[in-house]
Design a protein around this motif. Sequence first.
Motif, mmCIF file in Angstrom:
data_model
loop_
_atom_site.group_PDB
_atom_site.id
_atom_site.type_symbol
_atom_site.label_atom_id
_atom_site.label_comp_id
_atom_site.label_asym_id
_atom_site.label_seq_id
_atom_site.Cartn_x
_atom_site.Cartn_y
_atom_site.Cartn_z
ATOM 1 N N ASP A 189 9.004 55.569 -10.885
ATOM 2 C CA ASP A 189 8.519 56.983 -11.628
ATOM 3 C C ASP A 189 9.397 57.235 -12.709
ATOM 4 N N ARG A 190 10.654 57.285 -12.621
ATOM 5 C CA ARG A 190 11.410 57.373 -13.669
ATOM 6 C C ARG A 190 11.420 56.312 -14.973
ATOM 7 N N ILE A 191 11.335 55.178 -14.738
ATOM 8 C CA ILE A 191 11.131 54.142 -15.589
ATOM 9 C C ILE A 191 9.732 54.416 -16.534
ATOM 10 N N LYS A 192 8.663 54.808 -15.746
ATOM 11 C CA LYS A 192 7.228 54.941 -16.308
ATOM 12 C C LYS A 192 7.320 56.436 -17.219
ATOM 13 N N ALA A 193 8.206 57.112 -16.688
ATOM 14 C CA ALA A 193 8.103 58.626 -17.402
ATOM 15 C C ALA A 193 8.938 58.173 -18.902
ATOM 16 N N ILE A 194 9.859 57.381 -18.692
ATOM 17 C CA ILE A 194 10.742 56.829 -20.060
ATOM 18 C C ILE A 194 9.681 56.399 -21.039
ATOM 19 N N ILE A 195 9.056 55.187 -20.387
ATOM 20 C CA ILE A 195 8.082 54.042 -21.379
ATOM 21 C C ILE A 195 6.861 55.087 -21.705
ATOM 22 N N ALA A 196 6.507 56.045 -20.886
ATOM 23 C CA ALA A 196 5.393 56.852 -21.215
ATOM 24 C C ALA A 196 5.621 57.716 -22.551
ATOM 25 N N GLU A 197 6.814 58.369 -22.444
ATOM 26 C CA GLU A 197 7.460 59.263 -23.384
ATOM 27 C C GLU A 197 7.508 58.321 -24.751
ATOM 28 N N GLN A 198 7.798 57.117 -24.910
ATOM 29 C CA GLN A 198 7.966 56.403 -25.677
ATOM 30 C C GLN A 198 6.586 56.048 -26.349
ATOM 31 N N ALA A 199 5.763 55.694 -25.483
ATOM 32 C CA ALA A 199 4.341 55.342 -25.888
ATOM 33 C C ALA A 199 3.278 56.480 -26.319
ATOM 34 N N MET A 200 3.882 57.709 -26.139
ATOM 35 C CA MET A 200 3.155 58.779 -26.101
ATOM 36 C C MET A 200 1.886 58.767 -25.238
ATOM 37 N N LEU A 201 2.012 58.726 -23.849
ATOM 38 C CA LEU A 201 1.173 58.282 -22.833
ATOM 39 C C LEU A 201 1.409 59.258 -21.815
ATOM 40 N N GLU A 202 0.741 59.575 -20.989
ATOM 41 C CA GLU A 202 1.043 59.962 -19.515
ATOM 42 C C GLU A 202 1.432 58.869 -18.610
ATOM 43 N N PRO A 203 2.330 59.270 -17.722
ATOM 44 C CA PRO A 203 2.938 58.157 -16.850
ATOM 45 C C PRO A 203 1.882 57.441 -16.055
ATOM 46 N N ASP A 204 1.035 58.162 -15.279
ATOM 47 C CA ASP A 204 -0.147 57.743 -14.685
ATOM 48 C C ASP A 204 -1.125 56.573 -15.556
ATOM 49 N N GLN A 205 -0.841 56.473 -16.904
ATOM 50 C CA GLN A 205 -1.787 55.426 -17.627
ATOM 51 C C GLN A 205 -1.012 54.237 -17.707
#
Length: 88
Positions: A7-23
């Motif tokens: 979850d923490r990794i997905k949140a970091i990546i999502a922030e960089q990609a300007m997406l929601e973590p569930d995407q």
Amino acid sequence: MTDRIQDRIKAIIAEQAMLEPDQITDESTPQDLGIDSLGLVESIFAIEEEFDISIPFNANEPDKSDFDISTMGTIIAAVERLVAQKAA
């Protein structure tokens, strides 16, 4: 612990990609998510800081490193391995 790391990794990546973590799925590649090489480097630095680990400088060359950045699933697995090694 594994779900929390994921979850923490997905949140970091999502922030960089300007997406929601569930995407973000385990099969997503950085390119699928619109993350360029600079964005990937920034994400790696953020992951290193978040987990207090060091990701090998040659992570973009999976044949020379056991840290594979080809998909989100492989990134998560590699971070989990480094976190476990640090805890041991």
